[in-house]
Design a protein around this motif. Structure first.
Motif, PDB file in Angstrom:
ATOM      1  N   PRO A 160       0.969  -1.131   0.041  1.00 41.46           N
ATOM      2  CA  PRO A 160       0.017  -0.037   0.070  1.00 41.46           C
ATOM      3  C   PRO A 160       0.797   1.383  -0.061  1.00 41.46           C
ATOM      4  N   LEU A 177       1.563   3.004   8.424  1.00 35.69           N
ATOM      5  CA  LEU A 177       0.772   1.828   8.544  1.00 35.69           C
ATOM      6  C   LEU A 177       1.277   1.228   9.897  1.00 35.69           C
ATOM      7  N   ILE A 225      -2.667  -6.998   4.700  1.00 34.86           N
ATOM      8  CA  ILE A 225      -3.271  -6.660   3.234  1.00 34.86           C
ATOM      9  C   ILE A 225      -4.301  -7.757   2.997  1.00 34.86           C
ATOM     10  N   ASN A 242      -5.851  -2.215   4.013  1.00 32.62           N
ATOM     11  CA  ASN A 242      -5.053  -1.862   3.119  1.00 32.62           C
ATOM     12  C   ASN A 242      -5.330  -2.538   1.765  1.00 32.62           C
TER      13      ASN A 242
END
Length: 295
Positions: free
Chosen positions: A153, A180, A237, A293
């Protein structure tokens, strides 16, 4: 005294004795050729023989009344003796250069730099998946590594550089302010897993499994090793869709009831309505999604 005996080259001896001239006769009777002979004093002389006869000469004279004071190699024999004496040094030098050549072709360190350096754990995992780790061979083709890192991401740029045994991965993100955090993906509702997409992370459920609201569906760790005993934190993710059955009554027309259900439950499937005294009962399955994400 150690002698270097070669089928070529010469050996020079220094000998002392009361009758030093008898050395020539003694060696001749043994079939040894004297290449040169000169006296140093009344009772000493220097003579030269072929390298192949050196050990034999030394054995003959040492076992008699002659006193060998010195043995000096000549020509190729001298070179051979020096090589033997320097064997340890040459071996050390050779091992040093071989070590340098070996480590120049190996990964000694991995550095992750740039605004996306907080992706270090992820980058190291992607490198490892492509066979790049400490003391492994340097990568020839870095395109699979770059593609894997670009897929993270907000990563907008990535390069993999090699300098000696150091691999430097430069990662740049479009929004370096929004770092993140590593956290698991939790179920958004109680129901049955309808859809599960995991790009990074460890799935804890499968499609068709029942889950409760808030339960972990994708863990923010990756386990590795034969026994899966080692792990590392990763940035998840993933996306999960949970099917949640519902039944709710709405007043008014059937069209109004369906519209109200869509506004309340979002994406739905398997809808059917039943007329009631005050309106319509809408039954069906709501599809509740949550992602980390991943769009």
């Amino acid at each position: 005294m150690r002698l270097i005996s070669l089928p070529f080259g010469r050996q020079e001896f220094f000998v002392e004795a009361l009758s030093v001239y008898r050395v020539v006769d003694k060696l001749a009777r043994a079939g040894i050729e004297i290449l040169s002979f000169r006296t140093e004093s009344k009772n000493s002389a220097v003579f030269t023989v072929n390298g192949k006869d050196a050990k034999k000469v030394f054995a003959i004279l040492r076992g008699s009344c002659y006193n060998i004071k010195k043995v000096r190699p000549k020509g190729l024999s001298k070179i051979a003796e020096r090589v033997v004496k320097s064997a340890g040094l040459f071996t050390g030098i050779l091992l040093f250069f071989l070590s340098v050549l070996f480590f120049q072709a190996r990964v000694l360190d991995i550095r992750v730099v740039g605004s996306g350096a907080y992706y270090k754990d992820e980058v190291l995992r992607i490198l490892s998946e492509n066979g790049v780790k400490k003391f492994s061979a340097l990568p020839d083709d870095c395109s699979p590594i770059t593609a894997g890192i670009i897929a993270l991401p907000r990563v907008s740029f990535c390069t993999v550089g090699k300098d000696g045994g150091i691999v430097t991965v430069t990662v740049e993100v479009t929004d370096d302010e929004a770092t993140l955090s590593s956290e698991p993906l939790l179920s958004p509702a109680a129901g049955v897993v309808e859809e599960l997409v995991v790009v990074r992370g460890t799935p804890l459920v499968q499609i068709g499994d029942s889950v409760s609201e808030g339960a972990e569906v994708v863990k923010n760790e990756i386990f590795f090793g034969e026994e899966k005993e080692e792990s590392c934190k990763v940035i998840v993710i993933a996306r999960v869709v949970v099917a949640v059955p519902f039944a709710k009554e709405y007043a008014g027309t059937e069209e109004n009831a369906l519209l109200s259900a869509a506004l309340e439950f979002g994406q739905t499937r398997d809808l059917h309505t039943t007329k009631t005294g005050e309106g319509y009962l809408v039954e069906g399955v709501a599809l509740v999604a949550r992602s980390l994400n991943l769009g």
